[in-house]
Design an enzyme around this catalytic site. Sequence first.
Site, PDB file in Angstrom:
ATOM      1  N   ASN A   1      -1.002  -2.519  -0.450  1.00 45.47           N
ATOM      2  CA  ASN A   1      -2.447  -2.363  -0.367  1.00 45.47           C
ATOM      3  C   ASN A   1      -3.125  -3.718  -0.559  1.00 45.47           C
ATOM      4  O   ASN A   1      -2.636  -4.582  -1.289  1.00 45.47           O
ATOM      5  CB  ASN A   1      -2.973  -1.318  -1.354  1.00 45.47           C
ATOM      6  CG  ASN A   1      -2.646  -1.580  -2.801  1.00 45.47           C
ATOM      7  OD1 ASN A   1      -1.558  -2.011  -3.144  1.00 45.47           O
ATOM      8  ND2 ASN A   1      -3.603  -1.295  -3.678  1.00 45.47           N
TER       9      ASN A   1
ATOM     10  N   GLU B   1      -6.980  -4.930  -1.349  1.00 44.49           N
ATOM     11  CA  GLU B   1      -8.363  -4.564  -1.663  1.00 44.49           C
ATOM     12  C   GLU B   1      -9.327  -5.657  -1.214  1.00 44.49           C
ATOM     13  O   GLU B   1      -8.909  -6.778  -0.896  1.00 44.49           O
ATOM     14  CB  GLU B   1      -8.508  -4.319  -3.165  1.00 44.49           C
ATOM     15  CG  GLU B   1      -7.720  -3.123  -3.635  1.00 44.49           C
ATOM     16  CD  GLU B   1      -7.868  -2.832  -5.115  1.00 44.49           C
ATOM     17  OE1 GLU B   1      -7.419  -1.756  -5.529  1.00 44.49           O
ATOM     18  OE2 GLU B   1      -8.409  -3.668  -5.867  1.00 44.49           O
TER      19      GLU B   1
ATOM     20  N   CYS C   1      -4.781   0.318   2.950  1.00 49.05           N
ATOM     21  CA  CYS C   1      -3.678   0.929   2.204  1.00 49.05           C
ATOM     22  C   CYS C   1      -2.332   0.351   2.633  1.00 49.05           C
ATOM     23  O   CYS C   1      -2.182  -0.193   3.723  1.00 49.05           O
ATOM     24  CB  CYS C   1      -3.664   2.430   2.443  1.00 49.05           C
ATOM     25  SG  CYS C   1      -5.153   3.284   1.879  1.00 49.05           S
TER      26      CYS C   1
ATOM     27  N   GLU D   1       0.417   1.924   3.499  1.00 51.28           N
ATOM     28  CA  GLU D   1       1.002   2.589   4.653  1.00 51.28           C
ATOM     29  C   GLU D   1       0.486   1.995   5.961  1.00 51.28           C
ATOM     30  O   GLU D   1       1.250   1.681   6.874  1.00 51.28           O
ATOM     31  CB  GLU D   1       0.702   4.096   4.621  1.00 51.28           C
ATOM     32  CG  GLU D   1       1.245   4.808   3.404  1.00 51.28           C
ATOM     33  CD  GLU D   1       0.256   4.872   2.249  1.00 51.28           C
ATOM     34  OE1 GLU D   1      -0.379   3.844   1.910  1.00 51.28           O
ATOM     35  OE2 GLU D   1       0.118   5.961   1.662  1.00 51.28           O
TER      36      GLU D   1
ATOM     37  N   CYS E   1      -3.309   8.749   1.836  1.00 51.05           N
ATOM     38  CA  CYS E   1      -4.684   9.226   1.999  1.00 51.05           C
ATOM     39  C   CYS E   1      -4.861   9.798   3.406  1.00 51.05           C
ATOM     40  O   CYS E   1      -3.985   9.676   4.265  1.00 51.05           O
ATOM     41  CB  CYS E   1      -5.678   8.093   1.746  1.00 51.05           C
ATOM     42  SG  CYS E   1      -5.763   6.859   3.077  1.00 51.05           S
TER      43      CYS E   1
ATOM     44  N   CYS F   1      -4.485   7.243   6.303  1.00 48.77           N
ATOM     45  CA  CYS F   1      -3.076   6.875   6.506  1.00 48.77           C
ATOM     46  C   CYS F   1      -2.314   8.009   7.170  1.00 48.77           C
ATOM     47  O   CYS F   1      -1.468   7.773   8.039  1.00 48.77           O
ATOM     48  CB  CYS F   1      -2.430   6.498   5.185  1.00 48.77           C
ATOM     49  SG  CYS F   1      -3.005   4.904   4.547  1.00 48.77           S
TER      50      CYS F   1
END
Length: 115
Positions: free
Chosen positions: A29, A31, A40, A42, A75, A78
């Site tokens: 990830n 940010e 993310c 993934e 999520c 993803c």
Amino acid sequence: MKNAYAPFSHFKVGAAILTAKGEVFSGCNVENSSYGMTNCAERTAIFSAVAQKGPRLEIVAVAVSNAQGVPCSPCGACRQVIYEFGPDAIVFYHGQNGLTESPISDLLPEGFRLK
């Protein structure tokens, strides 16, 4: 996961995808101060694979882990991206009762592709 950039949440996540050709691509990830711009693990792994190998990517499996060892499935965004490149992919993640594996179609029952 160790390369994750998570200065705000301190929630480091790593992911790896396995392609139909037997190749593995990893991601973490990343940010951003503008939270909506965060990516993310993934999707980082999938986008890295596309950037390196091109858009004819077929994902057969995805593994997701986090530094805290808490439940953490992909999520919604993803899940849709995984489905785009692997509608039959199996996803491995920390669930409520430990390591869990689920077909992406169970995690995203109404996934779609415009192909």
